[in-house]
Design an enzyme around this catalytic site. Structure first.
Site, PDB file in Angstrom:
ATOM      1  CG  ASP A 247      -2.143   0.679   0.939  1.00 30.08           C
ATOM      2  OD1 ASP A 247      -2.216   1.317   0.165  1.00 30.08           O
ATOM      3  OD2 ASP A 247      -2.924   0.576   2.281  1.00 30.08           O
TER       4      ASP A 247
ATOM      5  CG  ASP B 107      -9.639   2.121  -0.405  1.00 32.22           C
ATOM      6  OD1 ASP B 107      -9.184   1.161  -0.646  1.00 32.22           O
ATOM      7  OD2 ASP B 107      -8.959   2.783   0.366  1.00 32.22           O
TER       8      ASP B 107
HETATM    9  C1  DGJ Z   1      -5.818   2.109   1.916  1.00 31.99           C
HETATM   10  C2  DGJ Z   1      -6.014   0.702   1.070  1.00 31.99           C
HETATM   11  O1  DGJ Z   1      -6.749   1.343  -0.161  1.00 31.99           O
HETATM   12  C3  DGJ Z   1      -7.048   0.024   1.800  1.00 31.99           C
HETATM   13  O2  DGJ Z   1      -7.562  -1.048   1.082  1.00 31.99           O
HETATM   14  C4  DGJ Z   1      -6.563  -0.517   3.188  1.00 31.99           C
HETATM   15  O3  DGJ Z   1      -5.567  -1.352   3.073  1.00 31.99           O
HETATM   16  C5  DGJ Z   1      -6.223   0.983   3.774  1.00 31.99           C
HETATM   17  N1  DGJ Z   1      -5.136   1.793   3.301  1.00 31.99           N
HETATM   18  C6  DGJ Z   1      -5.473   0.374   5.110  1.00 31.99           C
HETATM   19  O4  DGJ Z   1      -5.069   1.464   5.876  1.00 31.99           O
END
Ligand code: DGJ
Length: 721
Positions: A460, A523
């Site tokens: 991430d 997301d």
């Molecule tokens: C942002 C990501 O896009 C999410 O899927 C998740 O992993 C969060 N970060 C966790 O902090």
């Protein structure tokens, strides 16, 4: 594939020819459908047919693949160089052209495409001692051409590179439209069409990531009767810029490369600068160039163990639990997931340091024993014992101020003296231009992967770069540093499946795809939103790369609700998984999930690696739809969706694509709650050319139950004759 003859270089791809006339500044004299070899091409006019009309017009109005500051054109140019004496005039002249098997490798950590190929290498020189080496690579099985530029300082003094684009294509006059993929967090990569009428349009990013604002994949489409579409992309994950520059005299110039925002690279004597690779393709239709680009990414960009291997069905802890979990909760989660046939558990954020929210611990990649009930290895073993593979989340480029790493190494952070370092989501960015930081990252990732024995890593990255020490080279060097780490990790753990992520899809590009076969698209897991995000993503990227999960209903981001069938149909268009608290599901819902998993396993080969056709666009009209067809056309899966709430039931008709016109198919609907089953036999030609009646998509129960009235139905096609 490439032939140099007299003063011409002819680059043949499977279906296209790019013909260059080799002179001081090579000219594009043809780019279109493939031509047979001929002895003479002097009858071709210049690509633009332009000529300077007065002293105020462009002196250099020919269609070229290279241009520079001071070259006589009154428009955007590809290279901006400032010599040691402060002068900005660059007049490179071609001195060599040759053909080489394969493609020249980068000396730096820049990733690039690969495969059986041949390259044209053009070498130019300018009197300040700058050598420009430009290559064009054609592949045996594709229409896509890869290109890049290297600058070598053979002089005795340093020069400054203010701009070095990777691609220039002068496309001439026409009724040009720019197609760009724009958006923001939770609504990434929505296609926009802009009619080009004058001046220039740029799609760019500025915060060190390729961004969700403007993707580096763009298309130039000529709406005039001459037609033709050119799509291009960049193998690069940092700041990028694509420029559509429309000159009234010379027509459209398409430039693609790293963003020149703050860029000012000092090239010392004997040094070489490498610009990232750009890839481009020409076709008559937009759908054709998109198909070419998807296939190219799947075949010549994605690599390694997972390139063609079916991707496991995963379940991720994030949307279900956020930071609030413990070993007991997670093991129950895994037990349920294994029961319904899910294959991989992904432990998202919150497992390390003292991270119970997002204010701390990034950089301290040591398990929180209390929360996880023991060591990371012990926990991962338990997960495996429950029947699932183990996957884990990291955000390796980041650091929290409240972390042991920061306390020990504040100098690891990107910051500017006398300026307060910016905090976004309470985190700062590690200085990847520093070799020590890269070494720390490699060790941190290795220890997590090795300790847990993870099969999957979610990488991430949740903020951009706004603290800019050494700004003139920072963005470029940061991205090279990132690639160096990714390269080391992927070579060290070749079987590890890495899915990259950046606050959802804030870094979805071909550079990342060289290392991570999957990218979390967004997301936003809402089915209605995903129809748009996924349609845009699939303009330029293969579906196997696109992370897509079934979320909870109501959706935690949009609060819309939609049926389990709809959420499944939409998420199954990508690398599929679940992202919700499975322990909170009713027995009935678990049965539904089990049936989805069984179906997905039966058809995932086609859905992940089949050819994708968009049958209806969510951006125009009432319906949205797609079909995945296996390479041999014997199997296919289609989805039709009505994305808006309707007031009455409408008998829906659909038309498919890509099937074998002469084959007889058995068509059946995937059983869905409350939907009229469909089953019939038909030939591919009828299925592709007729309007096939598919029953009633809107059902009363779905209308009442779910606010987000996306209704979908899914169909399978099996060749039986
Ligand atoms: C942002 C990501 O896009 C999410 O899927 C998740 O992993 C969060 N970060 C966790 O902090």
């Amino acid at each position: 594939m490439i032939r140099i003859q007299h003063t011409y270089a002819k680059l043949d791809t499977l279906h296209t020819t790019l013909l260059l006339q080799l002179k001081d500044l090579p000219e594009i004299i043809y780019y279109g459908e493939r031509l047979r070899d001929a002895e003479d091409y002097s009858y071709f006019g210049s690509g633009t047919d332009g000529a300077p009309l007065s002293s105020a017009d462009d002196v250099c109005s020919n269609a070229c693949v290279l241009s520079s500051s001071g070259d006589g054109s009154n428009r955007e140019t590809m290279l901006h160089i400032v010599a040691a004496d402060g002068s900005g005039t660059l007049r490179p002249v071609l001195f060599d052209a040759k053909v080489q098997k394969g493609k020249p490798l980068f000396q730096s950590s820049l990733p690039s495409s690969y495969g059986e190929s041949e390259s044209l290498i053009l070498c130019y020189k300018d009197s300040i001692g700058l050598e420009i080496i430009q290559y064009f690579t054609v592949f045996k099985d594709s229409d896509v051409i890869a290109t890049s530029v290297r600058l070598r300082n053979t002089g005795e003094k340093s020069v400054h590179i203010r701009r070095c684009m990777s691609l220039q294509l002068d496309l001439g006059k026409g009724d040009w439209e720019a197609v760009t993929l724009d958006g923001a967090s939770q609504r990434e990569r929505c296609p926009h069409r802009t009619l080009l009428r004058g001046g220039s349009l740029s799609a760019a990013s500025f915060a060190g990531l390729s961004s969700n604002a403007h993707n580096p994949y763009v298309i130039a489409r000529n709406r005039s009767n001459r037609g033709g579409c050119i799509a291009c992309n960049l193998v690069w994950s940092g700041n990028h810029r694509q420029i559509f520059d429309l000159s009234p005299l010379s027509g459209l110039r398409l430039l693609s490369g790293i963003n020149d925002y703050l860029f000012n690279y000092k090239l010392d004597p004997s040094e070489t600068f490498e610009a990232p690779e750009a890839v481009f393709v020409r076709g008559e239709e937009e759908t054709e160039v998109c198909e070419q680009m998807r296939a190219f990414a799947a075949e010549h960009i994605v690599r390694g163990e997972w390139k063609k291997k079916v991707r496991p069905i995963l379940i991720n802890s994030w949307e279900g639990f956020l930071f609030s979990f413990d070993q007991k909760k997670l093991m129950e989660f895994c037990r349920r997931a294994a029961q319904v046939g899910i294959e991989l558990f992904v432990l998202d954020d919150g497992w390390f340091g003292k991270r119970d929210d997002d204010t701390c611990s990034l950089g301290d990649w040591k398990v929180n024993r209390q929360k996880m009930g023991g060591t990371l290895r012990e926990f991962a073993d338990k997960v495996r014992k429950s029947g699932l593979m183990f996957g884990i989340w990291m955000e390796p480029e980041m650091i929290s101020k409240d972390s042991d790493l920061f306390r020990a190494h504040p100098e690891y952070v990107l910051s500017v003296p006398q300026k307060e370092t910016m905090e976004i989501r309470h985190q700062r960015v590690l200085d990847l231009t520093n070799p020590k930081v890269r070494q720390y990252m490699i060790e941190a990732i290795s220890s997590v992967v090795e300790e847990s024995g993870a099969s999957y890593l979610k990488w991430d990255c949740n903020r951009g770069i706004f603290d800019l020490p050494g700004a003139e080279e920072l963005f470029y060097r940061y991205t090279l540093g990132l690639y160096e780490v990714l390269d080391t990790i992927t070579k060290k753990y070749p079987k590890l499946l890495i899915e990259s992520c950046a606050s959802g899809g804030n870094r979805y590009d071909l550079g990342m795809l060289c290392f991570t076969p999957q990218i979390w698209a967004s997301d936003n897991t809402d089915a209605r939103s995903r129809l748009a995000i996924q349609e845009g993503t699939l303009y330029g990227y293969p579906q196997s790369s696109m992370g897509a999960h079934v979320g909870a209903s109501p959706n935690p981001h949009t609060f819309n609700s939609s049926s389990p069938d709809t959420r499944f149909s939409v998420a199954s268009a990508g690398a599929f998984g679940y992202e919700c608290d499975i322990t909170a599901l009713s027995e009935e819902m678990l049965e539904t999930v089990r049936a989805q998993v069984v179906f997905y396993k039966q058809w995932r080969e086609v859905m992940q690696f089949g050819r994708y056709y968009r049958t209806d666009s969510v951006f125009d009209g009432e319906a949205s739809g797609w079909i995945f067809v296996s390479e041999d056309k014997s199997r296919a899966v289609a989805v039709v969706a009505l994305p808006e709430k309707g007031c009455s039931a409408i008998p829906f008709r659909a038309r498919f694509q890509g099937l074998d016109p002469n084959a007889l198919y058995e068509v059946s609907s995937r059983p869905q709650k409350g939907a009229v089953p469909v089953f019939f036999k038909a030939y591919g030609d009828a299925l592709c050319h007729g309007n096939i009646r598919l029953g009633n998509l809107f059902t009363e129960s779905e209308m009442h139950e779910y606010s987000n009235q996306v209704v979908t139905r899914m169909f399978t096609f099996t060749r039986i004759g």
